[in-house]
Design a protein around this motif. Structure first.
Motif, PDB file in Angstrom:
ATOM      1  N   ALA A  73       0.865  -1.323  -0.055  1.00 35.84           N
ATOM      2  CA  ALA A  73      -0.074  -0.109  -0.038  1.00 35.84           C
ATOM      3  C   ALA A  73       0.959   1.238  -0.134  1.00 35.84           C
ATOM      4  N   ASP A  74       0.432   2.234  -0.869  1.00 44.16           N
ATOM      5  CA  ASP A  74       1.338   3.376  -0.920  1.00 44.16           C
ATOM      6  C   ASP A  74       0.345   4.672  -0.825  1.00 44.16           C
ATOM      7  N   VAL A  75       0.521   5.656  -0.025  1.00 40.35           N
ATOM      8  CA  VAL A  75      -0.225   6.705   0.136  1.00 40.35           C
ATOM      9  C   VAL A  75       0.655   7.821   0.043  1.00 40.35           C
ATOM     10  N   THR A  76      -0.243   8.918  -0.973  1.00 44.16           N
ATOM     11  CA  THR A  76       0.386  10.130  -1.191  1.00 44.16           C
ATOM     12  C   THR A  76      -0.548  11.209  -1.155  1.00 44.16           C
ATOM     13  N   THR A  77      -0.262  12.541  -1.220  1.00 42.18           N
ATOM     14  CA  THR A  77      -1.312  13.354  -1.064  1.00 42.18           C
ATOM     15  C   THR A  77      -0.798  14.551  -2.352  1.00 42.18           C
ATOM     16  N   PRO A  78      -1.300  14.145  -3.308  1.00 38.14           N
ATOM     17  CA  PRO A  78      -1.436  15.247  -4.544  1.00 38.14           C
ATOM     18  C   PRO A  78      -2.050  16.548  -4.196  1.00 38.14           C
ATOM     19  N   ALA A  79      -1.779  17.383  -5.164  1.00 37.28           N
ATOM     20  CA  ALA A  79      -2.437  18.597  -5.106  1.00 37.28           C
ATOM     21  C   ALA A  79      -4.106  18.422  -4.930  1.00 37.28           C
ATOM     22  N   THR A  80      -4.754  19.256  -4.105  1.00 38.91           N
ATOM     23  CA  THR A  80      -6.016  19.213  -3.925  1.00 38.91           C
ATOM     24  C   THR A  80      -6.672  20.269  -4.801  1.00 38.91           C
ATOM     25  N   ASP A  81      -7.940  20.153  -5.113  1.00 40.44           N
ATOM     26  CA  ASP A  81      -8.993  20.971  -5.776  1.00 40.44           C
ATOM     27  C   ASP A  81      -9.842  21.479  -5.049  1.00 40.44           C
ATOM     28  N   ILE A  82      -9.999  21.019  -3.831  1.00 40.83           N
ATOM     29  CA  ILE A  82     -11.168  21.467  -2.981  1.00 40.83           C
ATOM     30  C   ILE A  82     -10.380  22.390  -1.746  1.00 40.83           C
ATOM     31  N   THR A  83     -10.652  23.730  -1.525  1.00 34.96           N
ATOM     32  CA  THR A  83     -10.163  24.353  -0.499  1.00 34.96           C
ATOM     33  C   THR A  83     -10.672  23.797   0.889  1.00 34.96           C
ATOM     34  N   GLY A  84      -9.499  23.725   1.712  1.00 35.99           N
ATOM     35  CA  GLY A  84      -9.819  23.121   3.218  1.00 35.99           C
ATOM     36  C   GLY A  84      -9.801  21.745   3.419  1.00 35.99           C
ATOM     37  N   MET A  85      -9.357  20.882   2.419  1.00 31.17           N
ATOM     38  CA  MET A  85      -9.428  19.454   2.300  1.00 31.17           C
ATOM     39  C   MET A  85      -8.044  18.915   1.739  1.00 31.17           C
ATOM     40  N   ILE A  86      -7.866  17.977   2.075  1.00 29.14           N
ATOM     41  CA  ILE A  86      -6.632  17.165   2.004  1.00 29.14           C
ATOM     42  C   ILE A  86      -7.032  16.004   0.912  1.00 29.14           C
TER      43      ILE A  86
END
Length: 145
Positions: A97-110
């Motif tokens: 399992a691999d978790v990343t956090t790409p750029a979000t398109d919703i303000t205030g959310m990850i």
């Protein structure tokens, strides 16, 4: 010297016919049987990794709602724990399992991206047929605050 009458009688003897037919057909029959088993394992594994991704996303979102901010390694560990326990009981050595956090398109959310890779057991190794490695990707959002 063997007489021609003895050779003709030996040529008409059919007592070992079923044994020869069995010996010729059984490798193909076993390969087909294990092929059906392989397809079943592939289908089970595909459905399992998709469900594990959903279960992991659900767990992570609930933890964030309880103000328990999980790190990427904690989410990965939870996915592995879900996969290796009931009801899935997948082989943890073949699971990643691999978790990343790409750029979000919703303000205030990850935005969280969970990639799961699994290689199910291969009962057709004896026939020189390689198994498949399965992957799935799940996106979900958690609160940044």
């Amino acid at each position: 010297m063997i007489g021609s009458a003895h050779l003709r009688r030996l040529g008409r003897d059919e007592r070992g016919g079923p044994t020869i037919e069995f010996a010729l057909l059984m490798p193909a029959m076993f390969t087909l049987l294990f092929g059906v088993l392989q397809i079943g394992l592939q289908m089970y594994s595909f459905n399992a990794i998709r469900s594990i991704a959903s279960d992991t996303a659900r767990y992570t979102m609930v933890e964030y709602q309880k103000d328990d901010k999980l790190s990427a390694s904690q989410v990965e560990s939870k996915a592995i724990a879900i996969a290796s326990n009931t009801p899935y009981t997948l082989n943890a050595a073949n699971f990643d399992a691999d978790v990343t956090t790409p750029a979000t398109d919703i303000t205030g959310m990850i935005k969280v991206q969970l990639d799961i890779t699994y290689t199910p057991p291969n009962p057709l190794k004896f026939a020189g047929i390689n198994g498949l490695t399965m992957t799935t990707r799940k996106y979900f959002y958690v609160s940044a605050t």
